[in-house]
Write a protein that holds these residues in place. Sequence first.
Motif, mmCIF file in Angstrom:
data_model
loop_
_atom_site.group_PDB
_atom_site.id
_atom_site.type_symbol
_atom_site.label_atom_id
_atom_site.label_comp_id
_atom_site.label_asym_id
_atom_site.label_seq_id
_atom_site.Cartn_x
_atom_site.Cartn_y
_atom_site.Cartn_z
ATOM 1 N N GLU A 67 1.585 -17.437 -1.239
ATOM 2 C CA GLU A 67 1.347 -18.921 -1.211
ATOM 3 C C GLU A 67 -0.168 -19.267 -0.832
ATOM 4 O O GLU A 67 -0.642 -19.897 -1.173
ATOM 5 C CB GLU A 67 2.276 -19.775 -0.420
ATOM 6 N N ALA A 68 -0.764 -18.551 0.281
ATOM 7 C CA ALA A 68 -2.006 -18.758 0.856
ATOM 8 C C ALA A 68 -2.959 -18.036 -0.179
ATOM 9 O O ALA A 68 -4.398 -18.115 -0.102
ATOM 10 C CB ALA A 68 -2.092 -18.099 2.226
ATOM 11 N N GLY A 69 -2.602 -17.214 -1.355
ATOM 12 C CA GLY A 69 -3.591 -16.801 -2.174
ATOM 13 C C GLY A 69 -4.041 -15.264 -1.519
ATOM 14 O O GLY A 69 -5.365 -14.981 -1.992
ATOM 15 N N VAL A 70 -3.669 -14.809 -0.384
ATOM 16 C CA VAL A 70 -4.037 -13.499 -0.129
ATOM 17 C C VAL A 70 -3.935 -12.565 -0.967
ATOM 18 O O VAL A 70 -2.959 -12.286 -1.851
ATOM 19 C CB VAL A 70 -3.199 -13.120 1.149
ATOM 20 N N PRO A 71 -4.827 -11.730 -1.445
ATOM 21 C CA PRO A 71 -5.011 -10.771 -2.534
ATOM 22 C C PRO A 71 -4.254 -9.389 -1.959
ATOM 23 O O PRO A 71 -4.038 -9.295 -1.084
ATOM 24 C CB PRO A 71 -6.581 -10.181 -2.545
ATOM 25 N N GLU A 72 -3.505 -8.911 -3.074
ATOM 26 C CA GLU A 72 -2.532 -7.932 -2.843
ATOM 27 C C GLU A 72 -3.228 -6.602 -2.159
ATOM 28 O O GLU A 72 -2.428 -6.168 -1.515
ATOM 29 C CB GLU A 72 -2.210 -7.279 -4.296
ATOM 30 N N PRO A 73 -4.267 -6.161 -2.362
ATOM 31 C CA PRO A 73 -4.817 -5.195 -1.559
ATOM 32 C C PRO A 73 -4.636 -5.239 0.090
ATOM 33 O O PRO A 73 -4.761 -4.430 0.724
ATOM 34 C CB PRO A 73 -6.177 -5.038 -2.185
ATOM 35 N N ILE A 74 -4.892 -6.770 0.394
ATOM 36 C CA ILE A 74 -4.663 -7.054 1.882
ATOM 37 C C ILE A 74 -3.109 -7.021 2.150
ATOM 38 O O ILE A 74 -2.772 -6.976 3.118
ATOM 39 C CB ILE A 74 -5.461 -8.198 2.236
ATOM 40 N N PRO A 77 -0.808 -4.036 2.780
ATOM 41 C CA PRO A 77 -0.912 -3.145 4.397
ATOM 42 C C PRO A 77 -0.413 -4.262 5.355
ATOM 43 O O PRO A 77 0.015 -3.843 6.229
ATOM 44 C CB PRO A 77 -2.409 -3.052 4.378
ATOM 45 N N VAL A 78 -0.940 -5.542 5.390
ATOM 46 C CA VAL A 78 -0.805 -6.594 6.192
ATOM 47 C C VAL A 78 1.180 -6.916 6.345
ATOM 48 O O VAL A 78 1.301 -6.591 7.324
ATOM 49 C CB VAL A 78 -1.348 -7.986 6.172
ATOM 50 N N ALA A 79 1.624 -6.719 5.413
ATOM 51 C CA ALA A 79 3.105 -6.984 5.245
ATOM 52 C C ALA A 79 3.700 -5.847 6.084
ATOM 53 O O ALA A 79 4.639 -6.039 6.708
ATOM 54 C CB ALA A 79 3.823 -7.266 3.825
ATOM 55 N N THR A 80 3.136 -4.399 5.599
ATOM 56 C CA THR A 80 3.683 -3.265 6.244
ATOM 57 C C THR A 80 3.657 -3.119 7.632
ATOM 58 O O THR A 80 4.445 -2.921 8.559
ATOM 59 C CB THR A 80 3.020 -1.975 5.842
ATOM 60 N N ALA A 81 2.283 -3.699 8.245
ATOM 61 C CA ALA A 81 2.070 -3.506 9.523
ATOM 62 C C ALA A 81 2.833 -4.722 10.572
ATOM 63 O O ALA A 81 3.452 -4.361 11.656
ATOM 64 C CB ALA A 81 0.563 -3.915 9.936
ATOM 65 N N ALA A 95 -7.868 -11.168 14.615
ATOM 66 C CA ALA A 95 -9.118 -10.954 15.018
ATOM 67 C C ALA A 95 -10.049 -10.294 13.999
ATOM 68 O O ALA A 95 -11.090 -10.429 14.210
ATOM 69 C CB ALA A 95 -9.138 -9.923 16.319
ATOM 70 N N ASP A 96 -9.409 -9.644 13.125
ATOM 71 C CA ASP A 96 -10.188 -9.194 11.893
ATOM 72 C C ASP A 96 -10.489 -10.287 10.625
ATOM 73 O O ASP A 96 -9.433 -10.692 10.042
ATOM 74 C CB ASP A 96 -9.543 -7.875 11.171
ATOM 75 N N PRO A 97 -11.588 -10.575 10.186
ATOM 76 C CA PRO A 97 -12.154 -11.439 9.439
ATOM 77 C C PRO A 97 -11.142 -11.305 8.152
ATOM 78 O O PRO A 97 -11.022 -12.196 7.260
ATOM 79 C CB PRO A 97 -13.257 -11.565 9.252
ATOM 80 N N ARG A 98 -11.048 -9.784 7.633
ATOM 81 C CA ARG A 98 -10.606 -9.258 6.577
ATOM 82 C C ARG A 98 -9.193 -9.765 6.346
ATOM 83 O O ARG A 98 -8.562 -10.231 5.286
ATOM 84 C CB ARG A 98 -10.810 -8.087 6.352
ATOM 85 N N THR A 99 -8.483 -9.883 7.409
ATOM 86 C CA THR A 99 -7.023 -9.996 7.467
ATOM 87 C C THR A 99 -6.455 -11.234 8.211
ATOM 88 O O THR A 99 -5.256 -11.567 8.440
ATOM 89 C CB THR A 99 -6.317 -8.792 8.011
ATOM 90 N N SER A 100 -7.495 -12.132 8.618
ATOM 91 C CA SER A 100 -7.112 -13.348 9.555
ATOM 92 C C SER A 100 -6.271 -14.541 8.586
ATOM 93 O O SER A 100 -5.423 -14.664 9.154
ATOM 94 C CB SER A 100 -8.355 -14.125 10.037
ATOM 95 N N GLU A 101 -6.647 -14.589 7.522
ATOM 96 C CA GLU A 101 -5.787 -15.435 6.613
ATOM 97 C C GLU A 101 -4.412 -14.873 6.590
ATOM 98 O O GLU A 101 -3.339 -15.682 6.536
ATOM 99 C CB GLU A 101 -6.456 -15.595 5.254
ATOM 100 N N ALA A 102 -4.263 -13.629 6.165
ATOM 101 C CA ALA A 102 -2.912 -12.915 6.098
ATOM 102 C C ALA A 102 -2.148 -13.141 7.312
ATOM 103 O O ALA A 102 -1.032 -13.328 7.518
ATOM 104 C CB ALA A 102 -3.160 -11.657 5.658
#
Length: 171
Positions: A67-74, A77-81, A95-102
Motif C-alpha cells: 500500500e505504501a508503494g515500497v518496491p519489491e526488491p526492498i 528482505p524487509v518482510a523476511t527480517a 535508521a537506513d534511508p533505503r528501508t525507512s519507508e518499509a
Amino acid sequence: MSHTDHIGATTAQVTNVMLAEVPVGLSGEASGLHTIVRQLGAAMGVALLGGLLISVLSHGAETRMVEAGVPEPIRGPVATAVHESIGQAIPALRADPRTSEAADAAAQALVHAAKVSTGVAAGILGLGFLATLGLANVTEEERQRRRNETEDALTAPELTPRASEGGHPSH
C-alpha cells in the motif's frame, strides 16, 4: 510489581482455592493435576498467541508495504527480517534511508498485530471469568460433607490395600 510477581501471587491463590475443595487424601494428585494443566495452558497460550502475532505481523507488514508503494526488491528482505525478528529489526530498518519507508509500514503492522493478539487474549480471559460465574456456590457445610464422603470412600475396606494381596487393592 513485575509480570512474574503477578503470576506468582495469582497462582498461589488459585491453587489454595482449588485445593480447598479437595479431600486431603487426594490433595497430592489434585495439586499435580493443577500444575500440569496450568503449565500446559500457559505453553499453549504463548504458542497460539505468539503464532497469531507473527502471522498478523507478517501479513500486515507485506500488505502495508504494498500500500505504501515500497518496491519489491526492498519489500522482500524487509518482510523476511520483520518476520524472523518478530519486529525487533524495525528500529535498524528505520535508521537506513533505503528501508525507512518499509520499516514505518512494518511498525504499523506490528502495532496492529499486538492489538489483535492482545484482544484475543483479553477475550479468552473474559470467557474464563464468565466460566467462573457458573461455578457452584457451595456452603461450608456442603463442602465438609463432600470431604467426609470422599475420605470415607478412600478409607473404605475394599479400597484399603492388603499386605496379603501385594499391597494394592486391584491384585
